[in-house]
Design a protein around this motif. Structure first.
Motif, mmCIF file in Angstrom:
data_model
loop_
_atom_site.group_PDB
_atom_site.id
_atom_site.type_symbol
_atom_site.label_atom_id
_atom_site.label_comp_id
_atom_site.label_asym_id
_atom_site.label_seq_id
_atom_site.Cartn_x
_atom_site.Cartn_y
_atom_site.Cartn_z
ATOM 1 N N ARG A 143 0.997 -1.059 -0.005
ATOM 2 C CA ARG A 143 0.031 -0.196 0.037
ATOM 3 C C ARG A 143 1.062 1.428 0.037
ATOM 4 N N LYS A 144 2.053 1.277 0.615
ATOM 5 C CA LYS A 144 2.755 2.317 0.637
ATOM 6 C C LYS A 144 3.427 2.603 -0.467
ATOM 7 N N THR A 145 4.241 1.476 -1.199
ATOM 8 C CA THR A 145 5.115 1.453 -2.109
ATOM 9 C C THR A 145 4.409 1.493 -3.778
ATOM 10 N N LYS A 146 3.345 0.618 -3.665
ATOM 11 C CA LYS A 146 2.705 0.541 -5.177
ATOM 12 C C LYS A 146 1.073 0.408 -4.803
ATOM 13 N N PRO A 147 0.686 1.621 -4.600
ATOM 14 C CA PRO A 147 -0.666 1.890 -4.012
ATOM 15 C C PRO A 147 -1.732 1.199 -5.028
ATOM 16 N N GLY A 148 -1.318 1.168 -6.393
ATOM 17 C CA GLY A 148 -2.386 0.645 -7.306
ATOM 18 C C GLY A 148 -2.166 -1.034 -7.707
ATOM 19 N N THR A 149 -0.997 -1.497 -7.179
ATOM 20 C CA THR A 149 -0.932 -2.601 -7.409
ATOM 21 C C THR A 149 -1.443 -3.904 -6.499
ATOM 22 N N ILE A 150 -2.054 -4.925 -7.255
ATOM 23 C CA ILE A 150 -2.610 -6.240 -6.570
ATOM 24 C C ILE A 150 -1.918 -7.363 -7.104
ATOM 25 N N PRO A 151 -0.979 -7.865 -6.550
ATOM 26 C CA PRO A 151 -0.144 -8.900 -7.242
ATOM 27 C C PRO A 151 -1.066 -10.065 -7.365
ATOM 28 N N GLN A 152 -0.858 -11.140 -8.274
ATOM 29 C CA GLN A 152 -1.944 -12.140 -8.820
ATOM 30 C C GLN A 152 -2.199 -12.913 -7.476
ATOM 31 N N ARG A 153 -1.143 -13.134 -6.510
ATOM 32 C CA ARG A 153 -1.386 -14.136 -5.249
ATOM 33 C C ARG A 153 -2.727 -13.609 -4.537
ATOM 34 N N PHE A 154 -2.949 -12.204 -4.587
ATOM 35 C CA PHE A 154 -3.990 -11.567 -3.791
ATOM 36 C C PHE A 154 -5.513 -11.700 -4.580
ATOM 37 N N VAL A 155 -5.137 -11.778 -5.784
ATOM 38 C CA VAL A 155 -6.614 -11.732 -6.609
ATOM 39 C C VAL A 155 -7.303 -12.996 -6.701
ATOM 40 N N ARG A 156 -8.586 -13.033 -6.125
ATOM 41 C CA ARG A 156 -9.299 -14.021 -6.091
ATOM 42 C C ARG A 156 -10.045 -14.717 -7.276
ATOM 43 N N ASP A 157 -10.364 -16.043 -7.376
ATOM 44 C CA ASP A 157 -11.029 -16.485 -8.439
ATOM 45 C C ASP A 157 -12.460 -15.632 -8.386
ATOM 46 N N ILE A 158 -13.079 -15.761 -9.628
ATOM 47 C CA ILE A 158 -14.337 -14.935 -9.476
ATOM 48 C C ILE A 158 -15.393 -15.728 -8.455
ATOM 49 N N SER A 207 0.998 -23.115 1.128
ATOM 50 C CA SER A 207 1.547 -23.525 -0.165
ATOM 51 C C SER A 207 1.998 -22.341 -1.011
ATOM 52 N N GLU A 208 2.787 -22.546 -1.956
ATOM 53 C CA GLU A 208 3.163 -21.208 -2.708
ATOM 54 C C GLU A 208 2.209 -20.778 -3.694
ATOM 55 N N ASP A 209 1.046 -21.793 -3.970
ATOM 56 C CA ASP A 209 0.039 -21.231 -5.104
ATOM 57 C C ASP A 209 -1.176 -21.003 -4.232
ATOM 58 N N GLN A 210 -1.181 -20.891 -2.804
ATOM 59 C CA GLN A 210 -2.463 -20.452 -2.143
ATOM 60 C C GLN A 210 -2.666 -18.905 -2.139
ATOM 61 N N LYS A 211 -4.082 -18.628 -2.496
ATOM 62 C CA LYS A 211 -4.305 -17.294 -2.504
ATOM 63 C C LYS A 211 -4.098 -16.715 -1.185
ATOM 64 N N LEU A 212 -3.523 -15.417 -1.103
ATOM 65 C CA LEU A 212 -3.164 -14.529 -0.014
ATOM 66 C C LEU A 212 -4.293 -13.703 0.384
ATOM 67 N N ASP A 213 -4.509 -13.263 1.796
ATOM 68 C CA ASP A 213 -5.788 -12.509 2.336
ATOM 69 C C ASP A 213 -4.982 -10.961 2.425
ATOM 70 N N TRP A 214 -5.809 -10.160 2.140
ATOM 71 C CA TRP A 214 -5.284 -8.483 2.180
ATOM 72 C C TRP A 214 -5.258 -8.099 3.545
ATOM 73 N N CYS A 215 -4.156 -8.599 4.216
ATOM 74 C CA CYS A 215 -4.307 -8.534 5.856
ATOM 75 C C CYS A 215 -3.067 -8.901 6.497
ATOM 76 N N ASN A 216 -2.364 -7.885 7.278
ATOM 77 C CA ASN A 216 -1.375 -8.441 8.150
ATOM 78 C C ASN A 216 -1.811 -8.550 9.536
ATOM 79 N N MET A 217 -1.231 -9.394 10.646
ATOM 80 C CA MET A 217 -1.676 -9.721 11.781
ATOM 81 C C MET A 217 -0.531 -9.949 12.608
ATOM 82 N N LEU A 218 -0.604 -9.621 13.750
ATOM 83 C CA LEU A 218 0.062 -9.746 15.261
ATOM 84 C C LEU A 218 -0.545 -10.605 15.881
ATOM 85 N N ALA A 219 -0.411 -11.883 16.006
ATOM 86 C CA ALA A 219 -1.109 -12.811 16.978
ATOM 87 C C ALA A 219 -0.077 -13.498 18.102
ATOM 88 N N LEU A 220 -0.502 -13.471 19.275
ATOM 89 C CA LEU A 220 -0.048 -14.027 20.250
ATOM 90 C C LEU A 220 -0.904 -15.005 21.222
#
Length: 375
Positions: free
Chosen positions: A22-37, A145-158
């Protein structure tokens, strides 16, 4: 949280940090984040008979905690609110709690310091890495897995309780007093959970200490979720649809955050509009098992927003890892056959965190698959 760290040689590939994106490439959505329709959070227009469910957020039950905690069990006010709670658990699995007695300044400090943590330089946050197969530290959970779709989220879990489940190296040193604040906040939320399971028991016609005795030293964990704004929120998922493996989950949404939490209600995704200073509570898989399905865990997800970041502080409250669980005899009869087998809660916790978030699929672990199976 699993009772012990699970280290497996998962090949998860490169995982972009969405805050940095979001900071460096605000308009970029890498393919791993793009969900199937079929997985994209498209807006669904409800049929006329269900429109009120979607448009009027006041339909989600609101429980006044003060009416439960400050009245005796024979008081009319108490009994009325207890009925409201029982109805909320059975018909919704989600409700909001107001007047919960958690200090509002503490809630604000928790939000403020959590925000400050996520705004730290990436190299500072990466001192507390969430390793694949674990759910403690900073990063993304449930990636295997490396082909798994990723969530648009970062978290701190404890992990909070039991003490031996903690990894002290993953508790942040910055911002100063963040860890101390999370400790204090967690103690207060635990009190709310301990009382809620008591009231849930009473609402089920059980003794008020039934869950307290059954749970033993209850497990508790905290997870702070950060969802940066996204230029194409229609393509991504903030957090994949899932139910929680806990007994109860408690969510605090930061002030000023956009609506992001959605629950699956009557087959439609309903946005949750949180009330000021309220806690959003949901029933987890554990309560569904114990009540033999009378109270059900509810599938929910988080969506991203195009213009605003969102932060939520989530607490998970569950039985001890050593506890054996299964449907309680009070909820089994000729009309309600046993739906779940007995199992060790620690085993279920391991199963839950070592599988992707896929709706309520994790609960298959406990389901009785054959019609003739007995309790």
């Amino acid at each position: 949280m699993a009772p012990v760290p699970i280290i497996s040689p998962f090949n998860v590939g490169h995982i972009d940090d969405v805050i940095e994106l979001r900071k460096t490439k605000p308009g970029t959505i890498p393919q791993r984040f793009v969900r199937d329709i079929t997985e994209r959070p498209t807006i669904t227009t409800p049929p006329p008979n269900k429109s009120l469910i979607i448009t009027n957020h006041h339909h989600m039950p609101i429980i006044d905690f003060s009416k439960l905690s400050k009245h005796n069990t024979h008081d009319e006010i108490f009994l009325h609110e207890l009925l409201n709670l029982a109805t909320a658990c059975e018909n919704w699995g989600f409700f909001q709690v107001v007047n919960h007695d958690i200090d509002l300044n503490l809630m604000e400090r928790t939000e403020k310091m959590s925000n400050e943590f996520f705004m730290l330089p990436l190299e500072e946050k990466q001192k507390y890495p969430m390793l694949p197969g674990t759910v403690q530290g900073y990063g993304q959970a449930f990636v295997f897995s490396e082909d798994q779709k990723l969530d648009w989220c970062n978290m701190l879990a404890l992990a909070i309780q039991p003490q031996h489940a903690r990894n002290p190296n993953l508790w942040p040193n910055k911002p100063e007093k963040l860890s101390e604040t999370l400790e204090e906040y967690s103690r207060e939320v635990r009190k709310v959970c301990e009382n809620l399971v008591k009231y849930i028991g009473l609402g089920l016609g059980l003794k008020e200490d039934v869950f307290e005795k059954m749970f033993g030293e209850a497990v508790q964990a905290i997870r702070v979720n950060y969802y940066p704004a996204c230029s194409r929120p229609d393509l991504v998922m903030g957090l994949s649809p899932h139910s929680d493996g806990s007994a109860l989950t408690v969510l605090q949404q930061a002030k000023g955050s956009p609506v992001g939490l959605q629950i699956l209600k009557d087959g439609l995704w309903m946005p949750v509009h949180t009330l000021p200073n309220a806690l959003v509570i949901n029933i987890g898989d554990t309560i569904e098992v114990l009540t033999n399905g009378k109270y059900k865990s509810v599938e929910h997800r988080a969506v991203a927003n195009e213009n605003k970041d969102r932060l939520s502080v989530v607490t998970f409250y569950a039985p001890s890892y050593e506890v054996e669980l299964g449907p309680m005899p009070e909820f089994i009869d000729e009309n309600h056959p046993c739906k779940f087998r007995r199992y060790n809660h620690g085993d279920y916790s391991k199963h839950y965190i070592t599988n992707r978030l896929q709706g309520k699929k994790a609960l298959d672990f406990a389901k009785i698959q054959t019609k003739n199976a007995s309790f």
